[in-house]
Structures are given as structure tokens and as C-alpha cells.
Enzyme design. Structure first.
Site, short mmCIF file in Angstrom:
data_model
loop_
_atom_site.label_atom_id
_atom_site.label_comp_id
_atom_site.label_asym_id
_atom_site.label_seq_id
_atom_site.Cartn_x
_atom_site.Cartn_y
_atom_site.Cartn_z
N SER A 122 23.11 4.06 -32.94
CA SER A 122 23.13 5.06 -31.87
C SER A 122 23.46 4.44 -30.52
O SER A 122 23.99 5.12 -29.63
CB SER A 122 21.80 5.82 -31.80
OG SER A 122 20.69 4.95 -31.70
N TYR A 144 8.68 -3.83 -35.79
CA TYR A 144 9.21 -2.57 -36.30
C TYR A 144 8.17 -1.82 -37.14
O TYR A 144 7.44 -2.43 -37.92
CB TYR A 144 10.44 -2.82 -37.17
CG TYR A 144 11.63 -3.37 -36.43
CD1 TYR A 144 11.77 -4.73 -36.21
CD2 TYR A 144 12.63 -2.51 -35.97
CE1 TYR A 144 12.87 -5.23 -35.54
CE2 TYR A 144 13.73 -3.01 -35.31
CZ TYR A 144 13.85 -4.37 -35.09
OH TYR A 144 14.94 -4.87 -34.42
N ARG A 173 8.98 1.11 -39.40
CA ARG A 173 10.04 2.00 -39.87
C ARG A 173 10.03 2.20 -41.39
O ARG A 173 10.81 3.00 -41.89
CB ARG A 173 11.40 1.47 -39.43
CG ARG A 173 11.83 0.23 -40.20
CD ARG A 173 12.97 -0.53 -39.57
NE ARG A 173 14.17 0.24 -39.29
CZ ARG A 173 15.30 -0.31 -38.76
NH1 ARG A 173 15.33 -1.61 -38.47
NH2 ARG A 173 16.34 0.45 -38.53
N LYS A 198 32.38 -12.36 -32.86
CA LYS A 198 31.66 -12.55 -31.61
C LYS A 198 31.12 -13.97 -31.50
O LYS A 198 30.46 -14.46 -32.42
CB LYS A 198 30.51 -11.53 -31.52
CG LYS A 198 30.98 -10.09 -31.43
CD LYS A 198 29.86 -9.11 -31.68
CE LYS A 198 29.56 -8.98 -33.16
NZ LYS A 198 28.59 -7.89 -33.47
N LEU A 199 31.40 -14.61 -30.39
CA LEU A 199 30.97 -15.99 -30.15
C LEU A 199 29.99 -16.07 -28.98
O LEU A 199 29.87 -17.10 -28.32
CB LEU A 199 32.19 -16.88 -29.87
CG LEU A 199 33.31 -16.83 -30.92
CD1 LEU A 199 34.50 -17.65 -30.46
CD2 LEU A 199 32.81 -17.33 -32.27
N GLY A 259 32.78 -15.99 -25.86
CA GLY A 259 33.83 -14.98 -25.97
C GLY A 259 33.96 -14.49 -27.40
O GLY A 259 32.97 -14.26 -28.09
N GLY A 284 21.44 -5.65 -27.69
CA GLY A 284 22.50 -4.68 -27.50
C GLY A 284 23.84 -5.25 -27.08
O GLY A 284 24.80 -4.49 -26.90
N ASP A 288 26.36 -4.45 -29.68
CA ASP A 288 26.67 -3.02 -29.66
C ASP A 288 27.66 -2.71 -28.55
O ASP A 288 28.59 -1.92 -28.72
CB ASP A 288 25.39 -2.21 -29.47
CG ASP A 288 24.36 -2.50 -30.55
OD1 ASP A 288 24.76 -2.87 -31.67
OD2 ASP A 288 23.16 -2.38 -30.26
#
Length: 353
Positions: free
Chosen positions: A39, A107, A109, A228-229, A233, A258, A261
Site C-alpha cells: 500500500s 508484528y 498479523r 537497489k544498491l 544507487g 519505505g 517502496d
């Protein structure tokens, strides 16, 4: 014309963020927010002006009402969020970390309403969306949510829609590491764009070098991979091109949660607007860097107006792209932002309670 630009699905939890530093057991005040990698991306894309449908399930409780109200305020279409009278809305506790380190997250959940999503939750209306974004988290929640993930990705790809996939590994939710690796890679093979973190890619493929990790997924039928590094970068590779886009310098890291994300928001939005893959990575790095400068999982994700001003100004003064394959001697370097196991939702102390 499709009614929705983007379809995303998964679990949104209520999140209680500590107002004081220290052990969660000693914290007496919390701020209520929402959390969930899937989300977060949906919200980020909505802020950029895309019409986003959200498929999920919440309990018939106050936390479920809070989740839906918050998502609606962010512009998400929640008409396909079911209310489950038999199972609760998941939630989490998150510590405060003012030094830029990963916060502790606990968590709650297990058996949540979202873990009871199934193939029957899919409506034909949702399948008209232009693009599907998926992560590996729903597939880890239960057998039924895993089946739904495969069904959605398969049907959207067969219908000629574009599909993006972020592994977002949550090892403690899986029965075994090998099952996780097998099922996540099966899902990745259904996507057009795959967006792993470096240590995720190493675990999932058995390769160390970003170029080899990307080649593994291209050989599965994926069209493009961005790895993703963290602050270094990102490396990207397609069947026609490859390169490295340097990270955006950040003076103060406030909250690492995040970042990945935000990276996905940048990639998806730019590619749906027909930007080149290299330019999409550039936007993704910038949004990821912006995410870590705000407290909260999605609070730092920009609006279209903010991106138009800040991002365009940032890239006008520099060109980050190198069109040759980079030599990245990262070894066992710990990368703090946007890659690695569970980095998008912080380091886990207790995954399920």
C-alpha cells in the site's frame, strides 16, 4: 480505456509508532499510522496522479476502519477491500530511531483478515487495470494469498498488461528459506520488471554480482531488472542496455523504512509514462532518497507537484548515468537504504505474534 491505471494488492496494517526512543516495552506513547509495503507503493503512485485500485481485506474493527479511511484519503479506490467479520486487522509496533538506524518492528498479523485473501477476492473489473504491481509479501502470508498472487500476475500478463514485482522478502513468514526462494522466483518470472535489493538478489539467485543477478531474471523471461544498491544507487539491465545510476546524497537519514517502496514508485510511474529505463531508475533513486528523510513509511513520498519541482531541479544539475557496467566492490557492505532483507519494513524482532 481502463478504469484503473494501476492495481495493487496486499495487507495494510495499523502501525503504532513510538513517540520516545528506547525499548518498546518502556514506551508509553505511540502515534497511530498505517504500514504495508504494497500500500505504500499504491499511495505513492496515487500522489503522482495515477488512478489506483487497492485489493485487500481488513477486520470488522476500528483498526480496519482506520486503514480504509486513511487509504481513501490518499486517493485509493477501496471498493475491493473486503470487511472480514471473523478475522482481525493486523497491526505493528515500531520503535523510534533518531540516529538513522533501522527501527525495531514487532508484528501482530498472524491469522489477520488480509491473510484470508484468495482467488475468489479477484473481480473482473480489477483485471482491466493498465498495470499490476505485486510484491512477495502476500505470497508469504498464506497459501490462499499465494494462489491469488499467482492468479493475478498470470492473468494480467496474459491480458497484455504490464506487471512489476518487488521480492520484499519476509523470511520469517515462510516455512523454509528454500520454499521462499522457489516461490518468489516463480512469481518474478511472471513479471516484466523485477526490482530486488542486492542482498535479496544474492539470496534468490546464488549470484553475487548485480549483472549476474539481473541476467538470471532476464533468462526467466523478465524484460528488465533494477537492483537497489542503497545509498550507492542502482544497477539496471534490459535485453538491450545496462548501466549504473548513482544514489542521491542524503544529509540526514531520518527513517530507513519505505526506501525500497519509494524506489518502486519512481520506477513504475516513469515507465508508465514511457521514460527510458535509465531515467526511471534516476527518478526511483530520488524518490527513495526522499522517503528516508521523513519519519514514517510513506510520509515522504512526493506529490506530482513536489516531484516536478524538486526532482527536475535535482537532475538538471547533474547526470548520474554511466552506460557501461559498473565495478561494484561492495563485498559484505551493509547497505542501509532500500535493499537487503526486510529493509523496506525495518529489521524485525517479532514477525508474528
Amino acid at each position: 480505456m481502463p478504469e484503473f491505471d494501476i492495481l495493487s494488492f496486499g495487507e495494510t496494517m495499523a502501525m503504532f509508532v513510538a513517540e520516545q526512543n528506547g525499548d518498546l516495552a518502556d514506551v508509553s506513547q505511540f502515534h497511530k499510522r498505517i504500514a504495508g509495503a504494497d500500500s505504500n507503493v499504491a499511495i505513492g503512485l496515487s500522489r503522482l496522479g495515477f488512478n489506483v485500485a487497492w485489493l485487500s481485506r481488513v477486520g470488522a474493527d476500528s483498526l480496519g476502519r482506520f486503514v480504509i479511511d486513511t487509504l481513501k484519503k490518499e486517493g485509493l479506490d477501496c471498493s475491493n477491500v473486503a470487511i472480514d467479520p471473523a478475522h482481525p486487522t493486523g497491526f505493528q509496533l515500531k520503535s523510534r530511531a533518531d540516529d538513522g538506524s533501522d527501527p525495531v518492528v514487532e508484528y501482530f498479523r498472524r491469522g489477520s483478515a488480509a491473510s484470508h485473501l484468495s482467488v475468489q477476492s479477484i473481480s473482473e473489473q480489477l483485471l482491466t487495470a493498465r498495470h499490476l504491481h505485486a510484491t512477495g509479501i502476500p505470497a508469504a502470508l498464506s497459501v490462499s494469498t499465494r494462489e491469488m498472487s499467482f492468479e493475478l500476475m498470470t492473468r494480467m500478463r496474459q491480458a497484455g498488461r504490464s506487471v512489476s514485482f518487488d521480492p520484499n522478502l519476509r523470511p520469517s513468514l515462510w516455512a523454509s528459506e528454500q520454499l521462499m526462494i522457489t516461490e518468489i522466483n516463480r512469481l518474478a518470472a511472471l513479471a516484466h520488471w523485477v526490482l530486488p535489493g542486492l542482498s535479496e538478489g544474492r539470496l534468490l539467485t546464488g549470484f553475487d554480482d548485480p549483472a549476474d543477478i539481473a541476467a538470471f531474471y532476464l533468462n526467466l523471461g523478465v524484460e528488465a531488472v533494477a537492483i537497489k544498491l542503497g545509498p550507492h544507487g542502482a544497477y539496471y539491465r534490459t535485453h538491450m542496455d545496462e548501466g549504473f545510476v548513482a544514489g542521491v546524497p542524503v544529509e540526514t537519514v531520518v527513517d530507513t523504512v519505505g526506501a525500497g517502496d519509494g524506489f518502486a514508485v519512481g520506477m513504475i510511474s516513469a515507465l508508465l509514462e514511457d521514460h527510458s529505463f535509465a531515467d526511471a531508475v534516476r527518478r526511483a533513486n530520488w524518490i527513495g532518497s526522499r522517503a528516508v528523510q521523513s519519519r514514517g513509511d510513506m510520509e515522504g513520498l512526493p506529490t506530482r507537484a513536489e516531484m516536478s519541482v524538486e526532482f527536475e531541479d535535482a537532475i538538471a544539475s547533474r547526470s548520474n548515468r554511466r552506460t557501461v557496467t559498473p565495478t561494484l566492490d561492495l563485498g559484505e557492505t551493509q547497505i542501509p537504504c532500500g535493499s537487503g532483507l526486510a529493509r523496506d519494513e525495518a529489521r524485525t524482532v517479532t514477525e508474528d505474534i
